[in-house]
Motif scaffolding. Structure first.
Motif, PDB file in Angstrom:
ATOM      1  N   GLU A  10     -91.356  43.186 -43.250  1.00 39.81           N
ATOM      2  CA  GLU A  10     -90.451  43.790 -42.279  1.00 39.81           C
ATOM      3  C   GLU A  10     -91.149  43.861 -40.931  1.00 39.81           C
ATOM      4  OE1 GLU A  10     -91.350  48.538 -42.923  1.00 39.81           O
ATOM      5  OE2 GLU A  10     -89.458  47.710 -43.627  1.00 39.81           O
ATOM      6  N   LYS A  79     -77.445  45.990 -34.478  1.00 44.17           N
ATOM      7  CA  LYS A  79     -78.825  46.364 -34.782  1.00 44.17           C
ATOM      8  C   LYS A  79     -79.443  47.135 -33.617  1.00 44.17           C
ATOM      9  CE  LYS A  79     -82.503  46.708 -37.175  1.00 44.17           C
ATOM     10  NZ  LYS A  79     -82.526  47.664 -38.277  1.00 44.17           N
ATOM     11  N   ILE A  91     -86.773  46.289 -39.321  1.00 50.18           N
ATOM     12  CA  ILE A  91     -85.793  45.279 -39.724  1.00 50.18           C
ATOM     13  C   ILE A  91     -86.488  44.420 -40.779  1.00 50.18           C
ATOM     14  CG2 ILE A  91     -86.417  43.726 -37.827  1.00 50.18           C
ATOM     15  CD1 ILE A  91     -83.486  42.777 -37.806  1.00 50.18           C
ATOM     16  N   CYS A  96     -84.132  39.847 -40.178  1.00 53.19           N
ATOM     17  CA  CYS A  96     -84.625  39.163 -38.981  1.00 53.19           C
ATOM     18  C   CYS A  96     -84.216  37.691 -39.006  1.00 53.19           C
ATOM     19  CB  CYS A  96     -86.136  39.307 -38.901  1.00 53.19           C
ATOM     20  SG  CYS A  96     -86.856  38.677 -37.387  1.00 53.19           S
ATOM     21  N   GLN A  99     -80.751  37.107 -37.933  1.00 55.53           N
ATOM     22  CA  GLN A  99     -80.547  37.175 -36.486  1.00 55.53           C
ATOM     23  C   GLN A  99     -80.593  35.785 -35.850  1.00 55.53           C
ATOM     24  OE1 GLN A  99     -80.120  40.105 -34.441  1.00 55.53           O
ATOM     25  NE2 GLN A  99     -79.686  41.030 -36.415  1.00 55.53           N
TER      26      GLN A  99
END
Length: 182
Positions: A10, A79, A91, A96, A99
């Motif tokens: 993370e 987010k 996150i 991620c 994204q």
């Protein structure tokens, strides 16, 4: 900061500030801009779809560009809003990676802007034959090609990025204030 040998699962998003009052101000500001973006782009898309006078190639491209902007703003903003009001600033690695969907939208937007530039060129150079020069089928093909090209480009970049090894510091400084020597 000391590097470690563990694999990152993370990332910690530091954000713009650590002040809780500023987090609330930023939350309200981002929420306002996001709301205006959602309402504006949704309204534009619905108007273009419902008004038969707007069934021209130019408005077809503008409607698709508006839809892209709607999707693009919906990738990051939730987010950002959660980071502003939540104590948890992390996150996950899959989150991620998700994204990176925005990269496909960004590349698609670039290709779509190129298609719109071509449309303007044809409209200016062949203004009397504009309706015959760019038929609806061709507009649809240009939009499909822009999405395809954008997402193929994003998949290549995302797969290369996800093949990297992420170890060490997992803190992402999204905005850093540098101290001045004076």
């Amino acid at each position: 900061m000391e590097r470690s040998n563990h694999t990152v699962t993370e990332f910690i998003l530091v954000g713009f500030t650590t002040d809780p009052v500023m987090h609330l101000v930023l939350f309200v500001m981002f929420l306002g801009v996001y709301s205006v973006t959602l309402v504006g782009n949704t309204t534009l898309t619905v108007l273009i779809c419902n008004d038969s006078r707007l069934y021209t190639p130019m408005y077809f491209f503008i409607g698709n560009l508006s839809l892209l902007d709607l999707w693009y703003s919906s990738v990051y903003t939730p987010k950002i809003l959660m980071t502003c009001i939540s104590e948890d600033k992390s996150i996950s690695f899959p989150g991620c990676a998700a994204q990176f969907f925005s990269a496909g939208l960004r590349y698609s937007e670039c290709y779509q802007l190129a298609a719109m530039a071509y449309d303007c060129y044809v409209a200016i150079s062949n203004h009397l034959l504009y309706a015959q020069a760019i038929p609806r089928r061709w507009c649809i093909c240009l939009v499909i090609y822009s999405y395809t090209g954008g997402f193929v480009n994003a998949i290549i970049h995302t797969s290369n990025t996800l093949n990297l090894s992420f170890c060490g510091d997992n803190v992402v400084m999204t905005f850093s204030v540098m101290s001045h020597p004076w």
